[in-house]
Design a protein around this motif. Structure first.
Motif, short mmCIF file in Angstrom:
data_model
loop_
_atom_site.label_atom_id
_atom_site.label_comp_id
_atom_site.label_asym_id
_atom_site.label_seq_id
_atom_site.Cartn_x
_atom_site.Cartn_y
_atom_site.Cartn_z
N GLY A 16 0.73 10.84 6.43
CA GLY A 16 1.81 9.87 6.53
C GLY A 16 1.99 9.32 7.93
N GLN A 51 0.82 -1.21 0.00
CA GLN A 51 0.00 0.00 0.00
C GLN A 51 0.85 1.26 0.00
N MET A 52 2.09 1.16 0.49
CA MET A 52 2.98 2.31 0.51
C MET A 52 3.47 2.63 -0.90
N VAL A 105 2.38 3.06 7.79
CA VAL A 105 1.08 2.42 7.61
C VAL A 105 0.77 1.45 8.75
N ASN A 116 4.74 11.67 3.66
CA ASN A 116 4.56 10.25 3.35
C ASN A 116 5.79 9.56 2.78
N TRP A 144 -3.84 8.82 6.38
CA TRP A 144 -3.38 8.61 5.01
C TRP A 144 -2.70 9.86 4.49
N SER A 179 0.45 19.12 -2.17
CA SER A 179 1.07 17.88 -2.67
C SER A 179 2.54 17.82 -2.26
N LYS A 229 0.58 4.25 -2.73
CA LYS A 229 0.42 5.61 -2.22
C LYS A 229 1.47 6.55 -2.81
N THR A 230 2.69 6.08 -2.91
CA THR A 230 3.77 6.88 -3.49
C THR A 230 3.47 7.25 -4.93
N ILE A 236 0.59 7.49 -6.41
CA ILE A 236 -0.53 8.44 -6.48
C ILE A 236 -0.06 9.85 -6.15
N ILE A 237 0.69 9.99 -5.06
CA ILE A 237 1.13 11.32 -4.62
C ILE A 237 2.06 11.96 -5.64
#
Length: 369
Positions: free
Chosen positions: A305, A47-48, A322, A93, A302, A86, A51-52, A54-55
């Motif tokens: 972070g 999931q990390m 997480v 994060n 979320w 962002s 997430k990376t 997406i960001i």
């Protein structure tokens, strides 16, 4: 790889902590047992990685829109605000976990993720020494923790010198948090590298590839922030929206970190002058100088972070964020059994109010050190 890192081993040993480590040993045992029983990964969490992606995609998209598409102020301003947010998300994060080596079991992955700090303007090399080494060792200790030293601008602890204008710091500091990041981008990192010092602590100057990396990273950021937009926009427009973007990022980043340590419930221990020591053991010191907030909000966890779980982060900096919501229950229960003060604010707003009150309290003449 151990899930516990005590950064005293890599700093200058100016201070020592209490020797009773029974709380630390038992807490470490319980958290390690939790990971064994559940099979959860401490690092390299799928999931990390998602997430990376997406960001970073959001950051690149917003940057391109602001630099090459926005043609009016009403288009550029919301894009600048979102780009600033962002940037903060990257710091909270990606960079934060990479810098603490909690992103991956592979050193090169951690290094790559830590270098996203350079992408948003600050040096990952200087940040490692300032935050990972110095701050995480000497949390809330006046004269040692560089993160609570605003110089003349503000008074964040009861042991710092007070000036008459501090009585208004609960009003004027909020925008200055953002301005301070501009100073960080354009001055502080260069000063720290040249002097080889961060506050009262020595920092090894970067050499060879680290120096090359520092210079190239600064050049890349300055190119992205100024040179590329100047191909399309007038100079005053570029500087204006650079300022707007960084102001948003700086205020958000500064406030989130302040809610963990510069609030009414956090402690600011004094150092024993005769022995240069702190009364509590290292782990207890980490808990009692730190305050969690909004632990029950999955959305805030979320976005931030896991920095709303700062107690867990300070105790287990090499565990991916997480995992903080899960291990926080273990940490809280262990603190209760050992009589260690575990403090939290129920919401972000409650933490914000506490920080405001602390700033006002530290500015009052009756609170002179």
């Amino acid at each position: 790889m151990t899930l516990w890192t005590n950064t005293r081993d890599v700093t200058d040993h100016r201070l020592t902590f209490g020797r009773d480590n029974s709380f630390q040993v038992e807490l470490r045992r319980r958290v390690e047992d939790y990971f064994r029983r559940t099979g959860r990964r401490q690092r390299d969490c799928p999931q990390m990685y998602l997430k990376t992606a997406i960001i970073l995609a959001v950051f690149v998209g917003l940057y391109l829109l602001l630099a090459f598409v926005a043609g009016t102020w009403w288009q550029a301003l919301p894009l600048a605000i979102l780009l600033g947010l962002s940037m903060a998300a990257i710091g909270f994060n990606i960079e934060h976990d990479g810098g603490h080596q909690s992103y991956s079991n592979y050193a090169w992955v951690n290094r790559l993720m830590a270098m996203t700090m350079d992408l948003i303007g600050a040096s990952s090399y200087v940040w490692r020494w300032k935050h990972v080494v110095i701050h995480h060792t000497y949390v809330n200790i006046t004269g040692h923790d560089a993160d609570i030293d605003l110089g003349l601008l503000g008074r964040l602890t009861p042991h710092q010198k007070q000036f008459r204008f501090h009585r208004w710091q609960h009003v004027y500091l909020w925008p200055l948090y953002g301005v301070n990041v501009i100073k960080w981008h354009l001055y502080d990192d260069f000063r720290d590298v040249i002097l080889g010092r961060i506050g009262s602590h020595r920092m090894p100057r970067p050499k060879r590839w680290e120096l090359v990396s520092f210079v190239c990273a600064k050049a890349l950021f300055l190119t992205m922030a100024f040179a590329v937009p100047l191909l399309v926009h007038r100079i005053w427009v570029v500087f204006l929206f650079y300022g707007a973007t960084v102001l948003v990022a700086g205020v958000v980043v500064s406030v989130v970190f302040q809610l963990a340590h510069c609030v009414e419930e956090a402690e600011f221990p004094l150092v024993r002058e005769t022995s240069s020591s702190v009364e509590n053991a290292w782990a207890i010191h980490q808990v009692e100088t730190t305050v969690d907030f909004a632990r029950r909000s999955s959305v805030e966890s979320w976005l931030l972070g896991g920095l709303n779980f700062q107690i867990e982060h300070h105790l287990f900096p090499r565990v991916c964020h997480v995992n903080y919501p899960a291990i926080s229950k273990v940490v809280e229960q262990t603190c209760r059994e050992f009589g260690v003060k575990y403090r939290e604010h129920i919401s972000f707003r409650a933490g914000l109010v506490s920080h405001f009150r602390w700033l006002r309290r530290m500015g009052m003449p009756t609170n002179a050190a």
